[in-house]
Design an enzyme around this catalytic site. Structure first.
Site, PDB file in Angstrom:
ATOM      1  N   LYS A 171       0.967  -1.226  -0.159  1.00 13.14           N
ATOM      2  CA  LYS A 171       0.161   0.118  -0.222  1.00 13.14           C
ATOM      3  C   LYS A 171       0.919   0.797   0.158  1.00 13.14           C
ATOM      4  O   LYS A 171       0.688   2.396  -0.174  1.00 13.14           O
ATOM      5  CB  LYS A 171      -1.034  -0.261   1.386  1.00 13.14           C
ATOM      6  CG  LYS A 171      -1.789  -1.059   1.076  1.00 13.14           C
ATOM      7  CD  LYS A 171      -3.386  -0.435   0.301  1.00 13.14           C
ATOM      8  CE  LYS A 171      -4.457  -1.468  -0.377  1.00 13.14           C
ATOM      9  NZ  LYS A 171      -5.102  -0.706  -0.601  1.00 13.14           N
ATOM     10  N   ASP A 200      -8.308   0.191   6.382  1.00 15.43           N
ATOM     11  CA  ASP A 200      -8.156  -0.831   7.762  1.00 15.43           C
ATOM     12  C   ASP A 200      -7.367  -0.796   8.154  1.00 15.43           C
ATOM     13  O   ASP A 200      -6.256  -1.826   9.509  1.00 15.43           O
ATOM     14  CB  ASP A 200      -8.702  -1.686   6.472  1.00 15.43           C
ATOM     15  CG  ASP A 200     -10.130  -3.170   6.529  1.00 15.43           C
ATOM     16  OD1 ASP A 200     -10.684  -2.113   7.627  1.00 15.43           O
ATOM     17  OD2 ASP A 200      -9.966  -3.182   5.597  1.00 15.43           O
TER      18      ASP A 200
HETATM   19  C1  PLP Z   1      -2.513  -6.098   3.206  1.00 10.25           C
HETATM   20  C2  PLP Z   1      -3.318  -6.491   1.874  1.00 10.25           C
HETATM   21  N1  PLP Z   1      -2.819  -7.132   0.933  1.00 10.25           N
HETATM   22  C3  PLP Z   1      -4.016  -6.643   0.334  1.00 10.25           C
HETATM   23  C4  PLP Z   1      -5.260  -5.876   0.426  1.00 10.25           C
HETATM   24  C5  PLP Z   1      -5.987  -5.730  -0.725  1.00 10.25           C
HETATM   25  O1  PLP Z   1      -6.163  -4.934  -1.635  1.00 10.25           O
HETATM   26  P1  PLP Z   1      -7.311  -3.756  -2.678  1.00 10.25           P
HETATM   27  O2  PLP Z   1      -8.106  -3.320  -1.062  1.00 10.25           O
HETATM   28  O3  PLP Z   1      -6.895  -3.235  -3.548  1.00 10.25           O
HETATM   29  O4  PLP Z   1      -8.112  -5.559  -2.896  1.00 10.25           O
HETATM   30  C6  PLP Z   1      -4.308  -4.935   1.070  1.00 10.25           C
HETATM   31  C7  PLP Z   1      -5.977  -3.530   1.059  1.00 10.25           C
HETATM   32  O5  PLP Z   1      -5.643  -2.686   1.815  1.00 10.25           O
HETATM   33  C8  PLP Z   1      -4.031  -5.015   1.550  1.00 10.25           C
HETATM   34  O6  PLP Z   1      -3.660  -4.393   3.445  1.00 10.25           O
END
Ligand code: PLP
Length: 402
Positions: free
Chosen positions: A75, A123
């Site tokens: 992120k 989150d």
């Molecule tokens: C560690 C991690 N993996 C995957 C995701 C999923 O990403 P997206 O919301 O762009 O699908 C997030 C989203 O916050 C994340 O923090």
């Protein structure tokens, strides 16, 4: 649950807006912006030959985003990049000339940034990135978090000087509240999810993620045949699938999106054939993937270039964290948070189910690319689940190479 993509738009060319957002030129801009970041370094592409042998595939490479820009997750690439872009655009508007990234720390750009406030719901990981970006450019940040976000995650964002605002309800409630307050106060929402008439900024956030896949392809000995990427609102999965489709065309890998079964908004959207909001159920341990509503832009891309959609259980996510911490043969250990190894959990499930394995054409020739999307971003939770701290797990690698 496992389903192949049967949407009418499957294999249609990307929408021209998305092709531009995730194209070669856009990805080059991302890498140029990254070169101005103090702590910029490519993240490791970890080869896991022992695991590949064990699962009966040719190779497994995992891009380890736990090391990205000191923030612990992929992120770091999206929110902060969008904030920098937006500040430069505002400076260009106010100064009536094109302002380049090399001018970011000049007094006139800093003065403009100081008047700006960026806001988002999170989150945990996206908010950390937006707050870091705001601190970097000297703008203000207001970050909205729902009740379920741990104090440890909130503190990690607050460290970047952001104003933290707790919101009752779920992630989706915090998204709505952030948009409402920002609208009232003239703040700029830098969201990682998109909704009707709000596409450009989430598009920039996704554009930031393309760096992962450019770096990975340059390092891989051969292009992957299969990619499994986890999804929350679908942003990283769409950035991956879209960018790889642009770079590799007909040679692109078979792309599977992996959702937690307790928050499977992308899988349910694929099943319905249009974006759906799913009912809230029990929380999932894959906290960063707990989203009940897909990003519209992400779905527009995934409906065209994702090949399959599947769910995994909380127990799968836990098993993968432990498996990556305690590798077989001489594979290195990987520190992977609750949402980090979910793509691998999807691969393991698909291989274990003859119908999915056949549908994806997974076998001894398959070269798999995965993304560990986060390290131990909630260190105490990590230690509780794995039974060792993140440091203890990564020190194992130092021991192995000594
Ligand atoms: C560690 C991690 N993996 C995957 C995701 C999923 O990403 P997206 O919301 O762009 O699908 C997030 C989203 O916050 C994340 O923090």
């Amino acid at each position: 649950m496992f389903l192949m993509n049967t949407n009418p738009s499957y294999k249609a060319p990307l929408d021209p807006r998305d092709a531009e957002t995730l194209g070669v030129e856009a990805a080059a801009t991302v890498e140029r912006f990254l070169s101005y970041r103090e702590n910029n370094a490519e993240t490791p592409l970890v080869s896991l030959p022992g695991l590949a042998r064990n699962l009966g595939v040719s190779s497994i490479h995992m891009k380890d985003e736990g090391f990205r820009l000191g923030l612990g997750s992929f992120k770091a690439l999206g929110g902060s990049y969008a904030v920098i872009r937006l500040v430069l655009e505002e400076a260009s508007r106010q100064l009536s000339r094109l302002v380049d990234i090399s001018e970011l720390n000049t007094p006139e750009v800093l003065a403009i940034a100081k008047t700006m406030t960026v806001a988002c719901a999170t989150d945990g990981n996206h908010g950390r990135s937006v707050a870091q970006g705001a601190q970097l450019v000297g703008a203000n940040a207001a970050i909205f978090v729902h009740w379920g976000v741990s104090d440890e995650r909130v503190a990690a964002i607050g460290r970047f000087g952001a104003e933290m605002i707790r919101v009752a309800g779920t992630y989706d409630d915090s998204v709505k509240e952030a948009a409402r307050v920002a609208n009232e106060r003239g703040w700029t929402i830098v969201s990682d999810t998109s909704w009707p008439d709000y596409e450009r900024i989430p598009g920039l956030v996704m554009q930031g993620y393309t760096a992962i896949f450019g770096e990975a392809l340059r390092k891989m000995p051969e292009t992957p045949t299969h990619v499994f990427v986890q999804s929350g609102v679908g942003g990283i999965a769409a950035a991956a699938a879209g960018h790889l489709a642009i770079l590799l065309g007909d040679e692109r890998p078979i792309f599977t999106v992996v959702d937690p079964s307790r928050a499977a908004c992308i899988v349910e959207t694929a099943r319905a054939g249009h974006p759906v909001v799913i009912p809230h159920g029990e929380p999932t341990i894959m906290a960063m993937l707990e989203c009940y509503e897909p990003s519209l832009v992400a779905w527009r891309i995934l409906s065209r270039v994702a090949d399959a959609f599947m769910t995994v259980e909380d127990t799968d996510a836990i098993a993968v964290m432990k498996r990556l911490a305690n590798p077989i043969d001489s594979d290195p250990a990987v520190v992977s948070g609750e949402s980090g190894g979910v793509g691998l959990a999807g691969l393991i499930r698909a291989i274990g189910d003859p119908a999915s394995q056949a549908a994806l054409n997974l076998g001894p020739q398959s070269r798999i690319l995965l993304v560990n999307t986060e390290g131990a971003t909630d260190p105490s939770r990590y230690a509780e689940i794995v039974g060792e701290t993140a440091d203890e797990v990564s020190n194992r690698n130092l021991g192995a190479s000594a």
